[in-house]
Design a protein around this motif. Structure first.
Motif, short mmCIF file in Angstrom:
data_model
loop_
_atom_site.label_atom_id
_atom_site.label_comp_id
_atom_site.label_asym_id
_atom_site.label_seq_id
_atom_site.Cartn_x
_atom_site.Cartn_y
_atom_site.Cartn_z
N ASP A 1 1.69 -1.01 -2.19
CA ASP A 1 3.01 -0.69 -2.74
C ASP A 1 2.97 0.58 -3.59
OD1 ASP A 1 3.75 -3.02 -1.53
OD2 ASP A 1 3.90 -4.19 -3.37
N ILE B 1 2.62 3.76 -1.39
CA ILE B 1 3.86 4.09 -0.68
C ILE B 1 4.91 4.65 -1.64
CG2 ILE B 1 5.78 3.12 0.65
CD1 ILE B 1 3.66 1.08 1.75
N ASP B 2 4.98 4.10 -2.85
CA ASP B 2 5.96 4.56 -3.84
C ASP B 2 5.80 6.03 -4.18
OD1 ASP B 2 7.45 2.28 -4.17
OD2 ASP B 2 6.31 1.53 -5.88
N SER B 3 4.59 6.55 -4.07
CA SER B 3 4.34 7.94 -4.48
C SER B 3 4.60 8.93 -3.35
CB SER B 3 2.88 8.07 -4.95
OG SER B 3 1.97 7.86 -3.87
N LEU B 4 5.02 8.45 -2.18
CA LEU B 4 5.17 9.31 -1.01
C LEU B 4 6.62 9.35 -0.53
CD1 LEU B 4 2.00 8.03 0.88
CD2 LEU B 4 2.20 10.15 -0.44
N HIS B 5 6.91 10.34 0.31
CA HIS B 5 8.25 10.50 0.87
C HIS B 5 8.12 10.84 2.35
CE1 HIS B 5 9.78 10.53 -3.24
NE2 HIS B 5 8.78 11.36 -3.52
N ARG C 1 9.24 -1.08 0.05
CA ARG C 1 8.80 0.22 -0.45
C ARG C 1 8.86 1.26 0.66
NH1 ARG C 1 6.38 -0.77 -5.54
NH2 ARG C 1 6.90 -2.91 -6.07
N ARG D 1 12.50 2.27 1.15
CA ARG D 1 12.97 3.04 0.00
C ARG D 1 12.46 4.48 0.04
NH1 ARG D 1 10.88 0.34 -5.15
NH2 ARG D 1 12.04 -1.39 -4.23
N SER D 2 11.28 4.70 0.61
CA SER D 2 10.65 6.02 0.59
C SER D 2 10.99 6.89 1.80
CB SER D 2 9.12 5.86 0.50
OG SER D 2 8.74 5.22 -0.70
N ALA D 3 11.78 6.36 2.73
CA ALA D 3 12.05 7.08 3.99
C ALA D 3 13.46 7.67 4.02
CB ALA D 3 11.86 6.14 5.18
N ARG D 4 13.58 8.88 4.51
CA ARG D 4 14.90 9.48 4.70
C ARG D 4 15.63 8.84 5.88
NH1 ARG D 4 14.06 15.48 5.90
NH2 ARG D 4 16.31 15.31 6.21
#
Length: 296
Positions: free
Chosen positions: A175, A178-182, A212, A215-218
């Motif tokens: 988690d 993943i939170d630190s990535l985009h 997560r 949340r991190s994906a466009r």
């Protein structure tokens, strides 16, 4: 003679049932080799166990019968299901990945099939919590006898975490990574998808890790065969409103297609003609402008 045969059959079926429960599923050809009996004998054993309600027969083998919301089959058991459908879905979904983009792949046998097609897309950065998906890219870039490695196929980031029966890495370590990535694009495999429950899984930790990812994906693309529609796992992690496209196979019924298009801007049925895909933001803008928007 008859009593001995019955006893042997009971012993054999007990062994089969134990194997199904321990591994989350078995294949007929594996059982024939292990028990040294014919294909027909194994199929009769599976029929008998299915009549007892302790297993469920699937194409090429069997899986255990347990509560649908909590059962999580192992990777090997799931990999034997809907093979042609997964291949069609993978081929279609791979065309959505743009060269040079940052993409994420969740765990699952459909994303595993997709990974093999993504080897042809240059300069990808791939983030995954699937050990199996990471192995696809790793093996492609490793020289093998009689075959040159594929240089620069992708830069692969494998999250840490606790391994699930489907060979995904989940939990706090995954988690945080993943939170630190985009990501430009997320390809998401699911245990179940429905209008009421959205996207769901039987594994609570995996549900949080998938949240997560979303949340991190466009852009979020669900890749799942038609049998996943209407299935509900223990924990929901996303609504259909958070999904940009659902790539599935031609086995999806007309009724299911109609229901899905009421909730999703992009239903993509592999092998069927479709309009160019657009993002949910563009879709919403066109609707707000009063345009008639048809699902992709």
């Amino acid at each position: 003679m008859s009593e001995n045969q019955n006893l042997l059959a009971e012993q054999r079926r007990a062994l089969i049932l134990d194997e199904v429960r321990r591994r989350g599923g078995v294949r007929v050809n594996e059982l024939t080799r292990r028990l040294n009996v014919s294909d027909m004998t194994i199929r009769r054993d599976l029929d008998a166990l299915a009549r007892q309600g302790v297993i469920e027969k699937v194409h090429g083998g069997a899986v255990p019968v347990v509560e649908a919301s909590t059962h999580e089959p192992g990777f090997e058991a799931k990999s034997a299901l809907e093979l042609s459908a997964k291949e069609d879905i993978a081929r279609t979904a791979a065309a959505m990945a743009q060269p040079g983009s940052a993409i994420a792949l969740s765990g699952g046998t459909t994303t595993y099939a997709l990974a093999r097609h993504l080897l042809e897309v240059p300069d990808l950065t791939v983030v995954t919590n699937s050990v199996r998906v990471a192995d696809v890219f790793h093996d492609a870039q490793r020289p093998a006898s009689g075959r040159a490695a594929r240089p620069g196929t992708a830069t692969v980031v494998l999250t840490g975490g606790v391994r699930t029966p489907s060979d995904s890495l989940v939990g706090p370590v995954a988690d945080r990574a993943i939170d630190s990535l985009h990501f430009d694009l997320l390809f998401l495999g699911v245990h179940g998808i429905s209008a009421e429950a959205g996207l769901s899984t039987p594994n609570l930790a995996e549900a949080e890790t998938n949240r997560r990812f979303v949340r991190s994906a466009r852009r979020v693309v669900v890749v799942a065969d038609h049998t996943k529609w209407g299935t509900v796992g223990l924990s929901s992690f996303a609504t259909l409103d958070e999904v940009d496209a659902f790539v599935t196979d031609a086995g999806l019924t007309a009724g299911a297609r109609e229901e899905i298009t009421e909730h999703l801007p992009g239903l993509v049925v592999a092998g069927e003609a479709r309009e160019p895909q657009e993002s949910r933001e563009a879709h919403g803008a066109r609707e707000a402008a009063g345009e008639t928007v048809h699902p992709g």
